[in-house]
Each structure stands twice: as structure tokens, then as C-alpha cells.
Write a protein that holds these residues in place. Structure first.
Motif, PDB file in Angstrom:
ATOM      1  N   PRO A  34       0.508  -1.129  -0.220  1.00  0.00           N
ATOM      2  CA  PRO A  34       0.033   0.172   0.166  1.00  0.00           C
ATOM      3  C   PRO A  34       0.842   1.259   0.435  1.00  0.00           C
ATOM      4  CG  PRO A  34      -0.424  -0.835   2.087  1.00  0.00           C
ATOM      5  CD  PRO A  34       0.453  -1.662   0.997  1.00  0.00           C
ATOM      6  N   LYS A  45       1.790   2.171  -3.504  1.00  0.00           N
ATOM      7  CA  LYS A  45       1.267   2.068  -4.364  1.00  0.00           C
ATOM      8  C   LYS A  45       0.346   3.820  -3.542  1.00  0.00           C
ATOM      9  CE  LYS A  45      -3.302   0.830  -5.801  1.00  0.00           C
ATOM     10  NZ  LYS A  45      -4.386  -0.668  -6.019  1.00  0.00           N
ATOM     11  N   PHE A  46       0.499   4.487  -2.836  1.00  0.00           N
ATOM     12  CA  PHE A  46       0.641   5.916  -2.286  1.00  0.00           C
ATOM     13  C   PHE A  46       1.951   6.401  -3.083  1.00  0.00           C
ATOM     14  CE2 PHE A  46      -2.615   5.290   0.581  1.00  0.00           C
ATOM     15  CZ  PHE A  46      -3.817   6.607   0.323  1.00  0.00           C
ATOM     16  N   ASP A  86     -10.481   3.487  -0.768  1.00  0.00           N
ATOM     17  CA  ASP A  86      -9.675   3.428  -2.092  1.00  0.00           C
ATOM     18  C   ASP A  86      -8.792   2.100  -1.529  1.00  0.00           C
ATOM     19  OD1 ASP A  86     -11.265   4.715  -3.795  1.00  0.00           O
ATOM     20  OD2 ASP A  86     -10.082   6.854  -3.501  1.00  0.00           O
ATOM     21  N   VAL A  87      -7.838   2.640  -0.480  1.00  0.00           N
ATOM     22  CA  VAL A  87      -6.741   2.515   0.592  1.00  0.00           C
ATOM     23  C   VAL A  87      -6.913   1.833   1.784  1.00  0.00           C
ATOM     24  CG1 VAL A  87      -4.132   1.257   0.115  1.00  0.00           C
ATOM     25  CG2 VAL A  87      -5.326   2.296  -1.987  1.00  0.00           C
ATOM     26  N   SER A  88      -6.977   0.404   1.576  1.00  0.00           N
ATOM     27  CA  SER A  88      -6.515   0.704   3.894  1.00  0.00           C
ATOM     28  C   SER A  88      -5.250   0.537   3.885  1.00  0.00           C
ATOM     29  CB  SER A  88      -7.091  -0.167   4.197  1.00  0.00           C
ATOM     30  OG  SER A  88      -8.263   0.333   3.766  1.00  0.00           O
ATOM     31  N   ILE A  89      -4.784   1.804   4.932  1.00  0.00           N
ATOM     32  CA  ILE A  89      -2.864   1.829   4.880  1.00  0.00           C
ATOM     33  C   ILE A  89      -2.811   1.607   6.417  1.00  0.00           C
ATOM     34  CG2 ILE A  89      -2.655   4.176   4.677  1.00  0.00           C
ATOM     35  CD1 ILE A  89      -0.007   4.166   3.051  1.00  0.00           C
ATOM     36  N   HIS A 115      -8.249   4.351   6.767  1.00  0.00           N
ATOM     37  CA  HIS A 115      -9.140   4.600   5.304  1.00  0.00           C
ATOM     38  C   HIS A 115      -8.744   5.886   4.284  1.00  0.00           C
ATOM     39  CE1 HIS A 115     -10.481   0.606   5.975  1.00  0.00           C
ATOM     40  NE2 HIS A 115     -11.734   0.181   6.649  1.00  0.00           N
ATOM     41  N   GLN A 129      -2.550  -6.909  -4.475  1.00  0.00           N
ATOM     42  CA  GLN A 129      -2.972  -6.110  -3.344  1.00  0.00           C
ATOM     43  C   GLN A 129      -2.796  -6.508  -2.111  1.00  0.00           C
ATOM     44  OE1 GLN A 129      -2.274  -2.361  -4.657  1.00  0.00           O
ATOM     45  NE2 GLN A 129      -1.923  -2.221  -2.393  1.00  0.00           N
ATOM     46  N   GLU A 148      -3.804  -6.099   1.445  1.00  0.00           N
ATOM     47  CA  GLU A 148      -4.312  -4.268   2.809  1.00  0.00           C
ATOM     48  C   GLU A 148      -5.303  -5.001   3.945  1.00  0.00           C
ATOM     49  OE1 GLU A 148      -7.997  -2.347   0.560  1.00  0.00           O
ATOM     50  OE2 GLU A 148      -6.748  -3.131  -1.248  1.00  0.00           O
ATOM     51  N   ARG A 206      -6.773   4.250  -8.690  1.00  0.00           N
ATOM     52  CA  ARG A 206      -5.978   3.177  -7.023  1.00  0.00           C
ATOM     53  C   ARG A 206      -6.788   2.546  -7.272  1.00  0.00           C
ATOM     54  NH1 ARG A 206      -7.263   8.822  -6.006  1.00  0.00           N
ATOM     55  NH2 ARG A 206      -5.189   9.650  -4.203  1.00  0.00           N
ATOM     56  N   LEU A 227      -7.372  -1.889  -8.728  1.00  0.00           N
ATOM     57  CA  LEU A 227      -6.286  -2.589  -8.963  1.00  0.00           C
ATOM     58  C   LEU A 227      -5.503  -3.626 -10.104  1.00  0.00           C
ATOM     59  CD1 LEU A 227      -5.967  -4.236  -6.192  1.00  0.00           C
ATOM     60  CD2 LEU A 227      -7.424  -5.901  -6.581  1.00  0.00           C
TER      61      LEU A 227
END
Lengths: 285, 153, 216, 364, 217
Positions: A113, A116-117, D7-10, D28, E47, E49, E188, E190
Motif C-alpha cells: 500500500p 501504491k500511494f 480506496d486503500v486501507s493503509i 481508510h 494488493q 490491504e 487507485r 487494482l
């Protein structure tokens, strides 16, 4: 002849770039009132990474994960070819594009992640950085050529373009600023996302990325010198490089990392001000 | 061999450090943080600490007396670090459990039960100069002729 | 009036109408209505291209039109998919998309006229018209079921017709003096081929309506 | 309940460059914006309250001090003061002053390191380095007085461990004189630096009402306009001898919290100077014995109100002990009220650093 | 002589499609093709998460059917981008840009995330509107100069208004800053290889547009 010249320049560019990265860190450290690492430290880091173990995360999309590093080095070598032989600057714009693709690809292909950021930040900083680079096209309207050799030749008769296009020079400078380490605009490598797009690239891959970055810093600085200062003796170029680097280091040391949206706004406004200014100037005058 | 010499040389000159707290009282943490200050300036010896990321680490600085959560994660973390690597245990807690190794504890000291430890620095907490000394002392010894040692294994 | 002046006026008019359409688009809040309004803008694009007024413009309009239609199709699909994911909508048995009353009451004569007219026309156009007639009949009227042999039979007819067409085509080169025969071979062949193919489309469509449970 | 588009959970942590201590903040994100936050603790839980139970009080002091390594002195002090409250032992006047000196020195270094970690959080490395350099001076001062940099065990029942001589006090005053102009300069750099303010102003706002609801403590609460949250106002020594006034600001954002810490550094310096100037002569220790009983007492740690509940038996052993640490509350206000809605991950990290979390305290 | 100061390596005439080979366009073309090949060969990443409410991670993978569709769309996008790079005709350029835009939307259209689909839809709207200035500019160039070939336009100066219209059109089609900055939202989703294709097309088209604008002015 051109090929030999380019091949000779590759090690020079690499060494100058990597020493400059080290010098950058050294200057920052001196500003912070500490001895700081030796200036060849980045070279040691790079060699160390070459002899480290390398594995790929199992979540990664392998061809892209490995491919981006080769692409980065290849792209900036192409950029170096353009700079050394004075080819069309539009190819440099393509090279810069490839650099953004590397940032994006490296970040997204790993499955982390943080990466990705870093990748996504690279995408939207592109929206501001590309216009910054494209601002160089304004120079074309003056010199009627996009060949760097022609631009240099133009300046030998008409004087440096730095004073005629200060805003374009500022835009190019901002591009450099966003590419050096520890700079306020380097949002793709910010601390909050570990190492940004490079998070999962380690070992030999990281060494490759460092190699690409060091050639990149040389190419960008040479571009600035060639397009805005023009022909100068070798010591003049050396002096110009060091002045550029010292100013970059001072800015990096004396400012915090900007938030992503601030960074993009900052770059975007410089680009739009430059374009609008010369557009209006061209229309009115 | 010239390549071996070069490898030894660069491994002596460049370390990336990642600092892990496995349940200390923070005393060791701030002494590690103090090593980056201008008085000690860890970076002048080629030790990079500013973006600690296990993926690029050579040296793991570990403090604290392995708490419940870290029991499994510590090994995972250790495996993430690429070879060659060195683990330095900082403080009495990491060496032996220290003051927390008593009746009623919820910790699992010492650290060396979980991952191989190359050096231990006692003290509660050790001074920054001691931490610096330990990293610079132990890492070159472990990294020297690393590839030969691996081949002989 | 000078032709250059006319071009300028036309272009200006085009952009003015585009501006109005654009205003409409901006003021509209609903996603689906926006999609409709974008098509209006696409039409105005075609108008501006048409202003050029040469035969080159004509061959430019076609690709632009195709692109516009493709866009509308793609984004309406996207809109449907979007709404489905948002509502958590599962794909269930659907109503027949052609549940129209006219399909059951329309006279057979239309199909017959179309087929006859197609036979008179011959060639690709004729095949298309005749095929349309067959398609019409199959979708509206035909109650029978499809067997495998029937399917293969129609396929074979189509194949033979295609051979006829190729043969007729070759005949033009080999024996130009037999041009009338070649013309009829090719024209008849393509007629049967296109018509049978469209008939098969009709059968397939009918069957899919049935299997989906939406009896027409 | 509205639907969230995530979108992304970081995860931030447990091992992350922006964190000094392990914990996991889960974010989140919708774009860069943080829509939801959750915190996962347990990486630092050593069970210190369990270990403390059944220990004699003079051994427990060492353990209580090791709840936290950054604010170690206040843990030691509050624990001893709780015992004194239970056992009716009064420290000598000189001991009261000496306690204040060490406590305020400790506060200075803690506030400095808090701001250092904030500046490292927003990656202004230079200012962080400058302040780490100043912090070494305050560590020197602590070492002069107590003989150690981190764990000093300065307080004992009825007084302090040993006496401070005049030349040591002089050295402390000199150190303070050396530090003050530098810290003032850095405060100015922060307060007037446009880029620093761009990163800090209006980020992570905790409103007055929200701060009441949690309730936030320490500089976090004082940054949101709660001067009464300073427990030094209720502490007998500070209240009666030093005529102490709390500092507060109204903005409630990162700037306010960092500036509060800067201002409290100067306040602590004044308190130390005041204490050294008026240091009474006399014994440093009153003899006393821990009695059976129970009681609670609060002290103002650098991070806010620190509360000890202690129950002792007649042999001077700890029967039961509960420690409520300030970060427990501040973390709640951070995760519950500040993180959600922060405009980017970078700001989320800065917000987390600005509350000066101490997870070792919190988990015990 | 090409005004950009570049030597023309060659022209490939395929009916009305004239391919236009200079060092710049050739470089760009090779980049586009190379990326398309790499993308088509690579599997998407997994991905990682985290999960709320517990200590754990989840791995999200793309189902195979979705991969196939997205790979197809990405290849279309890559081919369209490569075409954009090498075409020597403004109208073809406009068509290829539009096609690349549709393919961009197609790449993310198979995802199941409502917010990504929403962003894709909004981008699609912009894309359709931007067809007007883009094709309009092409038509105006044709109407005023009588040619669409970049080779010939090199010697003819086109009015600045047309150039601005053209830039607006391209910016809208590829969905960048002033029109639709939130295209970043698409990134964003996948599936790194396919998402990168969107980025590749956007960036390369910007570069090529700069070249064309320089040619026009």
C-alpha cells in the motif's frame, strides 16, 4: 563519433551525479550543524546495495517490478545521449515521461500500500510537472528550434536565455527541486509512506534506481545549463552545477516536506504563471 | 580477491539502520534518537537512519523485552531484511529482560530466543555513544568475508 | 455570399450551439441526462466537421460518428454497471428486452414483402433486406423449435451460397464474357448468404428470449 | 450510516519511519483523504501493573519509573507523592524545590523531543536537528543534578535522593541561559515560517467541545482552550509556592499544540530559575514509613494528567495499583476526532506526532 | 526540412494514413509498443490491504475473467497510443486520442469498486465533450489550410485560437488537470500493468501534443 562521445559520458555523468547526491546530503548536514556523511557516501550505499541479497515480493507483478529499473536507467541514458549530442529536447520530455512511468510502475507493481500511494502521488504530481517541463517549448518560439545544439548556438550570439525567460528557468529549476532527495516537493518519497514508490525495491534493484537517479540529476542540471546559460567553458559549467546544487540543498534543508496537494498546487501555479505570462506577452507585444 | 576486498570495504562503509521497539520503556528509543543529533551524528559514519525501512536495512537495532505481539512478528520482520544483516540488542531488556523479567510479566525475554543476535549492549538505557560504538564495532566483523562464510556453511 | 464568409458563419454558429449545449450539460445534475446531452455535443462536432464542405469532410464524419456512437454505447454500459455495483444489484432472470405487444399482432405480409423485395434487389443490400424480413418473421411469428440438423442445414445453405458468390466473383476474372452469369451467381449467392445469416441471428435471438423465460 | 468509498486501507506501523514506538494506526483513505481511523495497541504491553503488585514500595519506585522512559521523572514523582499522601509524610521544603527543578528539566527535554518528533513528522529535518542539539544541553543538566540521563529515581519517600550543590545549580543556570535564546529562535522559526505554518495551521483541529468530551489532557487540551487541564495548578508546591499560571491557546490545531510546548519550555525555565534563586536550606529528606491504605493522586506529566491509584498494605507492599496515563486519552482524541477527515496521509502522520504520544506509558 | 530541426527518417503511406517517422515520434512509438508488450506479458500484482477490527491482512486479487477483459482493453489502449505517436495526420491523431480515452475507461470499467466506476463515468463525460474542441480544431485546420498532414502544416502557421482549441480538446480527452484532475482516482484501482497503461497513454499523448503544437505554431 556521437556514440563514442555518449559512451564516454555515461560513467562521467554517473559519477558526477552520485557525488552530487552525496554533496547534497553533506550540505544539508552542514546546515544542520553536524559533520554529515562523506560526499562519496551515496556511492558506498549504491555499491553496498549491489552486493545485497535480492528477492522479489511474492505479491509483485514481476515483469513490471524488474522492468521499471531497467527502464529508468535506459531512459536517463537516452536523456544523456540527447544532452551530449544536442538532439531535440522533446525526446527529453519523453524521457521525463518514462521517469514518471517508472515511479508509477515501481509503486503499483509491488502490491504494497505504501508503494501504491507513492505511485498515485507520482501520477497527480505529473499533472503539474509535465507542464513545467513543457514550458521549455516556449524557448522554441524564440529560437525557432528545439534542437539543444541550436539553442546553445543561439545563445552564443544573443546572450543567455536565463534573463529573457526567467519564469521558464524557474520552472525547470522546480523540476530539479522535485527530483532531489529530501526536497520539499519530493512527495513520492515522503516519510509517511515509508520510502514511497521505492519501498519494495531493494538490493540490486535499489542500486539500479540510485544509478538512474544519479544520471538523472546530471542530465537535468546539464539541461538547465545548456538551455538557459548556453556555451561556457568547462569551469563555468562546474561552477554553475555547484551553484545549482548548493541552492537546491539550501531549499531542501530549510523547508518541510509539503503536503501532496500543496506541492502539486505550487508546481502547477509556477507552470501556469509562466505559460500565461509568455502567452500574454506574445499577444500584446 | 579484489571483489571480496571491495565488498568488505563497502559493507564497512555503508549501513542502513532500522530501529525496532519490541516493548521497551522508551528510554532506549530516545537514546537511539539522540544518536542522530549533531553531537553524536550517526550519519557521519555512513549510517543511514532517516527512512528506516526493513527492506533496505543492514542493521536491526532492537530494544525491549519481546512482548506478546512481537513474538511472531519479530521473525517475519527478520526474514524481510535482506542478507547480510546484523541484529544489535540494545538495553538490559533486550539482553535479558531486565527489570521486566519478574513474576507476573507479560513478556518473553530475551531477544536471542527469537532471532540470532550479534551484539548486546547492556545498560538502562545505554548511552548514545555506546550504541554508536556497538554498531560500528560489530557490523564490519559480521559482514567481513560474508560470502565466503556463506559458501563454507 | 462569399463561400469563405459562409464557412465562418457556419463555424461560429456551430460553436455557439455547442456553447448552449455545453451550458445545458453543466446545469444538468443527473448522470443519465448528462450522457444524453453529451450526445448532443457530439452531434454538433459532426456539424462543425461538415462545415468544411468538401468530400474530405464526408470521409471524416464517418469515423467521428462511429467514435461518438461507440462512446455513447460504452458509457451507457458503464452507467448501468456503476448503478448495479452501487446498489449491490445481482444479475437475476431478466424480462425479455422485446416484450412488445406489436410483435404478437403484426401481420406476416411485412415479412413476405421484405423477402420479395430483397430477392428483387439481389446483392448485399438485397440480402440485408430479405434477411431483415426473415429476422422479422422469426422474432415475431415463429413458434417452432430449433434442432441441430436445422441449424446445420441453414449453415450449409449459407456456405454453399458463399461458394457461389466466390465462384461468381472468380468468373469475372476468368471469363469476362460470362459476366451476366457471374453477376447472378454473385448476387444470388450473397443474397442467400446474408439472408440466411440474418435468419440465424433471428433464431438465436428467439431462443435466448425463450431460455431467459421472457416469452414474447 | 453513510457508505464510505475506501480506496486503500493503509497501515501506519508497527514499524514505520514516522513512529518512534510500535502501534498500528489503520487508515481508510478515499484518495489522499483519510475517512476513517482505527488504532491497534498491544505491541508495548509489558504488564507492568501486574509486576508491581506485591512488590515492596522501594522496589516499586524503580518499576514505576520505567513505565516510560521519556517522562520517567513524573512517574517516579507521582508514585512517591501518592505514597506520601497515603502515609501522611510531608517532604522537606528544600526537597520540594529540588523536585520541581528536576521535574521541570525533565519537562523541557520531553517537550523538546515531542517537537523534534513533530518536525521529523513533517520532515523539517533541520529544525529537528537544531532542537535535538538543544535537548542534549537539557540532558546534560539532568545528568549534573541526578547522575543519569534517562532514569534518575530522583524522588524518594519524604524527599529526594541526594542534595544538589551550589556549583551544580550554577551550571544548570548557565545551561538554561545557553538554551533559552536558541529555543526562542526556533520558536520564532516555527511561528513565522510560512511553509511550516502551511503544514501545521488548521491541520488536526480539536474543538473546545470535543476536547471536553474525550477529555483530552495536557498540551492537547491546552491547545484547544482548556487551561484548567494543567494539574500543576492543583499541585500544592506549584500552587502555593510558585504562583503558577497555565498557558493555553484557542486554535486547537497542530500549530497550537507545538507552540504550547514551546511556551511551556520557557515557563519551565522560569520555574527552575525561580526555584534555584529561592532554594531554601535544610534537609533533603524526611524520615517516614509507608502505611497501609489507598489513595490516588494526579501529577502533570509533559503529556498531561497522570493519575496513580495505589493500595498498600502495612508491610509497605503494593497491594493494588492502577496507572492512568495521559496518552490513553490523547490517543482517543487523536484517533476519534482529529485523524478522520485529515486531508492527506502526510497530515495524518503529522497530527499523530503533534499529540506527542507515548505508547510505553499507555500500555504499561 | 522539418521545422522542428529534426531529420525525417521516413514516411510510410498506408492509404490515407501517413506514418511520420522522426527521432521523437519513433522514440515515443517504441516506448508505447514496449510498454504494451510488457503489460500484455505480465500478471497483475496482488494488493495487500489491512483489515479493520483485527490484526491481519487480506490479499485482493483480480479474478481471471476480469484480467482477460482488462488486458484486452489495455492492449487496445496501447495500440491506440502507439498509433497516436506515429500518425502524421491531425484527424487520425484525434481519432486515436479518442480511442485511447475510451480504452482508458474500459480498463477500469470491469472493476467492482463504485467509486472507481463513478470516476470513470465522469471522465467518460469529459471525454465526450472534449471531442468537440478536438475534432472542431481539426476541422478548422482543414478548413483554413486545406490540409491535415502534419508534414505540410509544418510550413503553414495556424492561428493561435485553433491551437488553444486543440490543446483544450486533447487535455479533455486524456482527462488532465483543468478538466478532470480526479482521473487520479482511476489509478487507485487494482491491477498495476493495466492501470499503468492509462498513465502511459496520458503521458505520451501529452508529449506528442507538445510536438504537434510546436509544429502548428
Amino acid at each position: 563519433m556521437e556514440i563514442i562521445r555518449t559512451l564516454l559520458m555515461i560513467p562521467v555523468a554517473f559519477l558526477v551525479g552520485i557525488i552530487f547526491l552525496g554533496l547534497h546530503r553533506k550540505i544539508i548536514a552542514r546546515i544542520q550543524g553536524r559533520p554529515g556523511p562523506p560526499i562519496q557516501q551515496e556511492l558506498y550505499h549504491l555499491l553496498k546495495f549491489f552486493v545485497k541479497e535480492m528477492t522479489a515480493p511474492e505479491t509483485a507483478s514481476k515483469p513490471i517490478y524488474f522492468g521499471v529499473v531497467a527502464l529508468l536507467i535506459g531512459a536517463w541514458m537516452l536523456g544523456l545521449t540527447v544532452i551530449v549530442n544536442g538532439y531535440n529536447f522533446l525526446i527529453l520530455l519523453a524521457v521525463f515521461t518514462m521517469h514518471k512511468l517508472v515511479e508509477h510502475g515501481a509503486g503499483l507493481s509491488s502490491g504494497s500500500p505504501y508503494g501504491k500511494f507513492g505511485g498515485v502521488r507520482s501520477v497527480y504530481s505529473t499533472l503539474a510537472e509535465h507542464p513545467l517541463f513543457a514550458v521549455l517549448a516556449i524557448v522554441y518560439l524564440k529560437t525557432n528550434s528545439l534542437m539543444i545544439s541550436d539553442i546553445v548556438a543561439y545563445q552564443s550570439t544573443h546572450g543567455p536565455l536565463l534573463f529573457q525567460f526567467p519564469l521558464c528557468a524557474l520552472a525547470t529549476y522546480t523540476i530539479m527541486l522535485s527530483k532531489v532527495h529530501h526536497s520539499p516537493l519530493a512527495i513520492v518519497m515522503a516519510k509517511d509512506i515509508v520510502t514511497g514508490y521505492k519501498t519494495e525495491h531493494f538490493g540490486v534493484l535499489r542500486a539500479g534506481i540510485l544509478t538512474g537517479e544519479s544520471i538523472e540529476i546530471f542530465v537535468l542540471m546539464s539541461l538547465f545549463m545548456l538551455v538557459y546559460i548556453g556555451p561556457a567553458p568547462l569551469w563555468g559549467y562546474a561552477l554553475g552545477f555547484i551553484l545549482l546544487l548548493v541552492s537546491l540543498s539550501f531549499i531542501s534543508a530549510l523547508s518541510p516536506m509539503l503536503a501532496p496537494y500543496h506541492s502539486v498546487m505550487f508546481e502547477g501555479s509556477i507552470a501556469s504563471v509562466a505559460v500565461l505570462y509568455y502567452l500574454l506577452k506574445g499577444v500584446i507585444l | 580477491m579484489i571483489t571480496d576486498k571491495l565488498k568488505n570495504f563497502v559493507r564497512r562503509k555503508s549501513f542502513h539502520v532500522t530501529y525496532v521497539d519490541t516493548g521497551s520503556c522508551n528510554g532506549c528509543s530516545i537514546e537511539v534518537l539522540a544518536t542522530i543529533c549533531p553531537r553524536y551524528d550517526i550519519e557521519q559514519y555512513g549510517i543511514f537512519v532517516h527512512h528506516p525501512n526493513p527492506r533496505e536495512a543492514d542493521v536491526l537495532l532492537i530494544t525491549g523485552c519481546v512482548t506478546e505481539q512481537w513474538k511472531t512478528k519479530l521473525k517475519e520482520l527478520y526474514d524481510k531484511v535482506p542478507e547480510p544483516k546484523v541484529v544489535v540488542a540494545i538495553g538490559a531488556c533486550a539482553c535479558s529482560g531486565g527489570i521486566f523479567d519478574q513474576e507476573g510479566k507479560r513478556t518473553h525475554p530475551p531477544l536471542k530466543n527469537f532471532i540470532p543476535v550479534a551484539a548486546e549492549i547492556p545498560g538502562c538505557p545505554p548511552r548514545p555513544s555506546e550504541i554508536l560504538d556497538a554498531i560500528l564495532g560489530v557490523a564490519p566483523i559480521v559482514f567481513k568475508d560474508y560470502d565466503k562464510k556463506e559458501a563454507n556453511k | 455570399m462569399d463561400i469563405g464568409e459562409l464557412f465562418q458563419i457556419a463555424i461560429l454558429l456551430g460553436f455557439a450551439s455547442a456553447f448552449i449545449a455545453f451550458l445545458g450539460f453543466v446545469l444538468e445534475k443527473d448522470d443519465v441526462h448528462k450522457l444524453v446531452l453529451t450526445d448532443l455535443i457530439a452531434v454538433l462536432t459532426l456539424m462543425i466537421i461538415a462545415c468544411v464542405g468538401t468530400d474530405l469532410a464526408e470521409c471524416l464524419i464517418l469515423p467521428a460518428l462511429v467514435v461518438g456512437v461507440a462512446e455513447v454505447l460504452a458509457f451507457s454500459e458503464l452507467a448501468v454497471a456503476k448503478e448495479k455495483t452501487r446498489l449491490g444489484f445481482e444479475e437475476k432472470t431478466q424480462q425479455s428486452p422485446l416484450n412488445i405487444e406489436v410483435l404478437k399482432t403484426s401481420p406476416n405480409i411485412i415479412a413476405i414483402i421484405l423477402i420479395l423485395y430483397g430477392a428483387v434487389l439481389t446483392g448485399f443490400t438485397g440480402g440485408a433486406v430479405a434477411g431483415l424480413g426473415m429476422l422479422y418473421y422469426l422474432v415475431c411469428r415463429w413458434e417452432g423449435d430449433i434442432t441441430k440438423s436445422f441449424w446445420e442445414g441453414v449453415g450449409a445453405v449459407s456456405g454453399v451460397a458463399w461458394c457461389l458468390w466466390i465462384f461468381g466473383f472468380l468468373l469475372f476474372f476468368i471469363a469476362p464474357n460470362l459476366w451476366l452469369l457471374a453477376l447472378f451467381l454473385a448476387g444470388g449467392g450473397i443474397l442467400v448468404k446474408v439472408a440466411s445469416k440474418m435468419g440465424l441471428i433471428g433464431i438465436e435471438g428467439k431462443r435466448s428470449f425463450r431460455s431467459s423465460g421472457g416469452r414474447t | 450510516m453513510t457508505e464510505k468509498n475506501v480506496d486503500v486501507s493503509i497501515p501506519i506501523g508497527p514499524l514505520h519511519p514516522a513512529l518512534k514506538e510500535p502501534l498500528r494506526i489503520k487508515l481508510h483513505t478515499e484518495g489522499e483523504r483519510v475517512v476513517d481511523a482505527e488504532v491497534e495497541l498491544g505491541y508495548m504491553h509489558r504488564g507492568i501493573e501486574r509486576i508491581l503488585k506485591g512488590k515492596p514500595w522501594n522496589k516499586a519506585v524503580y518499576l514505576a519509573e520505567r513505565v516510560c522512559g521519556i517522562c520517567s521523572n513524573i512517574h517516579c514523582m507521582t508514585f512517591i507523592e501518592t505514597l506520601e499522601k497515603i502515609s501522611d509524610v510531608e517532604p522537606t521544603p528544600r526537597a520540594k524545590y529540588l523536585r520541581v527543578i528536576v521535574n521541570e528539566l525533565d519537562r523541557i527535554q520531553s517537550h523538546l523531543i515531542a517537537n523534534v518528533s513533530y518536525f521529523l513528522g513533517i520532515e523539517h529535518e533541520t529544525l529537528a536537528m537544531y532542537m535535538l542539539d538543544v535537548r542534549e544541553n537539557s540532558m546534560d543538566a539532568l545528568e549534573i543534578v541526578s547522575g543519569n540521563r534517562v532514569h534518575m529515581t530522583w524522588n524518594v519517600l519524604g524527599g529526594v535522593r541526594w542534595d544538589v550543590e551550589d556549583h551544580q545549580l550554577k551550571m544548570i543556570l548557565e545551561t538554561l541561559d545557553k538554551m533559552e535564546p536558541r529555543v526562542r529562535r526556533y520558536r520564532g522559526m516555527f511561528a513565522h515560517g510560512p511553509l511550516l505554518q502551511l503544514r501545521s495551521k488548521g491541520i488536526g483541529v480539536l474543538s473546545y467541545e470535543d476536547a471536553t468530551k474525550v477529555p483530552a489532557v495536557g498540551p492537547v487540551a491546552r491547545g484547544s482552550g482548556h487551561p484548567e487541564s494543567d494539574w500543576r495548578l492543583r499541585h500544592p508546591t506549584y500552587r502555593d509556592i510558585f504562583d503558577f499560571k497555565a498557558i493555553s491557546r484557542k486554535e486547537g490545531d497542530n500549530t497550537a499544540r507545538v507552540l504550547i510546548r514551546f511556551d511551556e519550555i520557557f515557563q519551565s525555565m522560569d520555574l527552575i530559575r525561580d526555584a534555584i534563586d529561592n532554594l531554601p536550606e535544610g534537609d533533603i529528606k524526611n524520615r517516614g514509613k509507608v502505611k497501609a491504605g489507598e489513595g490516588f493522586h494526579s501529577g502533570e506529566a509533559p503529556r498531561g494528567e497522570l493519575k496513580y491509584f495505589v493500595k498498600t498494605d502495612s508491610a509497605g507492599k503494593i497491594d493494588d495499583i492502577t496507572i492512568r496515563t495521559p496518552t490513553r486519552l490523547n490517543l482517543e482524541s487523536c484517533v476519534g476526532y482529529m485523524l478522520a477527515g485529515s486531508p492527506s496521509i502526510a497530515d495524518a502522520v503529522a497530527i499523530y506526532a503533534s499529540i506527542d504520544p507515548c505508547i510505553a506509558c499507555t500500555e504499561g | 526540412m522539418i521545422g522542428l530541426g529534426e531529420s525525417l527518417i521516413g514516411l510510410i503511406k498506408l492509404g490515407d494514413i501517413v506514418l511520420y517517422l522522426t527521432p521523437t515520434t519513433l522514440t515515443l512509438f517504441l516506448i508505447a509498443v514496449g510498454f504494451t508488450v510488457v503489460m500484455a506479458l505480465s500478471r497483475p500484482e496482488t494488493q495487500v490491504e489491512l483489515v479493520f477490527g483485527m490484526d491481519g491482512y487480506k490479499k485482493s486479487e483480480i479474478p481471471m475473467g476480469e484480467i482477460k477483459f482488462r488486458r484486452y482493453m489495455a492492449i487496445v489502449c496501447g495500440v491506440a497510443t502507439a498509433g497516436t505517436m506515429i500518425t502524421g495526420d491531425i484527424f487520425d491523431f484525434a481519432l486515436f486520442v479518442t480511442l485511447a480515452g475510451i480504452a482508458d475507461v474500459g480498463i477500469v470499467a470491469a472493476t467492482k469498486k463504485p467509486q472507481v466506476l463513478d470516476a470513470a463515468y465522469q471522465y467518460g463525460m469529459t471525454l465526450m465533450i472534449a471531442g468537440l474542441p478536438l475534432f472542431g480544431a481539426a476541422a478548422l485546420i482543414l478548413g483554413t489550410t486545406g490540409t491535415l498532414s502534419l508534414h505540410e502544416l509544418d510550413t503553414i502557421r495556424v492561428s493561435g485560437v485553433v491551437a488553444v482549441l486543440f490543446i483544450l480538446g486533447v487535455l479533455g480527452e486524456i482527462g488532465v488537470a483543468p478538466f478532470y484532475a480526479a482521473k487520479a482516482r482511476l489509478f487507485r484501482a487494482l491491477g498495476a500493468p493495466y492501470i499503468i497503461m492509462i498513465h502511459v497513454s496520458t503521458l505520451l499523448i501529452i508529449v506528442r501534443t507538445v510536438e504537434i503544437i510546436v509544429t502548428l505554431l
